[in-house]
Design an enzyme around this catalytic site. Sequence first.
Site, PDB file in Angstrom:
ATOM      1  N   HIS A 130       2.398  -4.618  -4.222  1.00  0.00           N
ATOM      2  CA  HIS A 130       2.596  -3.524  -4.861  1.00  0.00           C
ATOM      3  C   HIS A 130       1.780  -3.224  -6.084  1.00  0.00           C
ATOM      4  CE1 HIS A 130       7.034  -3.532  -3.037  1.00  0.00           C
ATOM      5  NE2 HIS A 130       5.998  -3.560  -2.146  1.00  0.00           N
ATOM      6  N   HIS A 154       2.001  -5.118   7.768  1.00  0.00           N
ATOM      7  CA  HIS A 154       2.783  -4.556   8.745  1.00  0.00           C
ATOM      8  C   HIS A 154       2.592  -5.090  10.023  1.00  0.00           C
ATOM      9  CE1 HIS A 154       5.608  -1.635   6.511  1.00  0.00           C
ATOM     10  NE2 HIS A 154       4.883  -2.228   5.828  1.00  0.00           N
TER      11      HIS A 154
END
Length: 723
Positions: free
Chosen positions: A244, A81
């Site tokens: 993920h 992020h």
Amino acid sequence: MKRRKRWITDWWPNRLNLKILRQNCPQQNPYGPDYNYVKEVETLDVEAVKEDLKKLMKTQQDWWPADFGHYGPLFVRLSWHSAGSYRIYDGRGGARDGSLRFPPRLNWPDNIGLDKAIRLLWPIKKKYGKKLSWADLLILAGTVAMEDMGVKLIGFSLGREDIHEPDESPDWGPEEAMLTNKERYKGGKLERPYAATEMGLIYVNPEGPGGNPDPVESAKEIRLAFARMGMNDEETVALIAGGHAFGKCHGAASDKYLGPDPSSSPLEQQGLGWKFHYKTGKGPDAFTSGFELTWSPNPTKFGIQYLHLLFNHDWELEKSPAGKHQWVAKDAPDIIPDAHDPNKKHKPRMLTADLALKFDPSYAKIAKRFLENPEEFEKAFATAWFKLTHRDMGPKSCYVGPYVPKEEFIWQDPLPERDYEVINEEDISQLKKRILDSGLDTTKLVYTAWSSAASYRDSDRKGGANGARIRLLPMNEWEVNHPQDLKQILAIYEKIQQEFNEEQKKSGSKRRVSIADLIILGGCAAIEDAAKKAGFDIQAPFTPGRVDARQEEVDVEFYRYIEPFADGFRNYFKYLNSIDEEDVYTTPEYFLIDKAQLLKLSVPEMVVLIGGLRVLGAVYEYQNHGVLTETPGVLTNAYFVNLLDMGIEWMQADDYRYLFKGIDRKSGEPKWMATRVDLILGHHDELRNVAEIYASDDAQEKFIKDFIAAWHKVMNLDRFDLK
């Protein structure tokens, strides 16, 4: 008594805000003006930092317990992020300055919980102090975490320097509320420069577009968002499937229990936000995204388990405890470990954005190939991760540390190594004369040099004069660069280069000149000539050493994306019908400030450059727009004198309120033509203040010296070899 309107922008929200040109000035750096981060980080014991990080990742903190006993997945999300809001159109939003620590990015809903990750890293930042920036640590933490969890990485660079105040550069979106998107879509298209599809996200809504759990539509948004941060389909699939492989989402209960963001939280929370008032609010009771799922049966180990589950199960829609749409595998056994209770297992679950990789034909083809070829997948992920976390660092010459990979990538704007000696002062003088005697007028010389150098943007260190990419596709086709004129100008420069280099070779000299150097030298020669015509014998500094890029060293697709639609310095604005005076963010003057910030210019530097370029006639299509002088090509302060002349009345001259004509108040005759960018210098109080200084009777010499100094700065913004 509660005060309501506090600042100038509260009273006059449509006033052009110049604050971004004052951000991160040297006085803001607590380390002082002599601090050099690159020199400091070169002395860092990187191995010791890595060991400290690996130890920290497995040491439980009661105040914020780790999922699965390992903080690695949290640090991967932190790094992702920090880097992932990068966008290609203006190069903003990446990891190079550590701006995730400040609003607005710190407070985005997509970043809930990352304030905890940053605080977990504080002991390491405290230990290494000035030798390790937050910007580097935020990326290093996730990278070391991946290494600790089994990823074979391709490398890592240090060298990101912290900012020390919020990045308020424009603009993160027109919305006044988080997790909305209507205002950034016009005509069904996502407006530039945005990459994220909703305010407060770094990419897309994981629940599906606008909360609609449609994997096919989600794939369309994913492709758009990732393309706008410079990733192709293969890189996109690799990043999602690789990222993920780790960790989980948190949505233990409704977001009605969620407290305010860090900047809005009470003092006693000391900058930590999003306190979750449900049970313990942490561990199994935590909230970040509102989804409650873990992607892999081994969430602290890299592998293909995520892809295996994605393609080997059918999925049905359900709601998370927080009420979010998510998907659960039909008839699958409970194989997913609980993050905090070793006696619990869960069914496999996915996000709508995960299923996009299965239902989009292109994504599915790539993902299945990765599933069948785990080693290829790991390499693709490691390469995409390196690009994600280094995209905004500029060329490889800016990289620091023992883990910089030998491979050079097209997105780094590679340049060939210089294998010759640079020209000396005698050569420079001789070449200036050849250029001025070539038949090229000063206006074209200045315009071309500006076009080359001012393509630079400091947000991601892309563009600039070094490499002379203006010769090559696609920059040689950019409308603002005058493609037809450019061909003729470059042909003359190539002739001068060939003749000079042949002469040097015959004389036994190893000195050579590049086209890149000639373009900038031509601008300097023209400026000196224009100053001499004004009565001042002043030299424009020139530092040789640029090289010429080859076509295969240009990221053509990237440079097609970033073709300018506005450059107030050249009085160029493409989309006249988009101007809305009720919204300053649509105006040419706003985009002038935007470009000036990307060029690292102060308010005075911006103003003096406009005045100089105008009197030199260096405007788009060499029109008279803003050329407020009776003697174009002579470097005087006439632009400012005539702009502020009270004997002139300005009147609208087109349907867009872009062009204005200056009328002589006495005769009623039209005298000048100017644009909004020109008139803002007389209208805006702060800009007028600077313009008045340069318009004064005693300012002629100051104007020339200041213009040349600002010019020299822009010409060398990408000379990382000099820094």
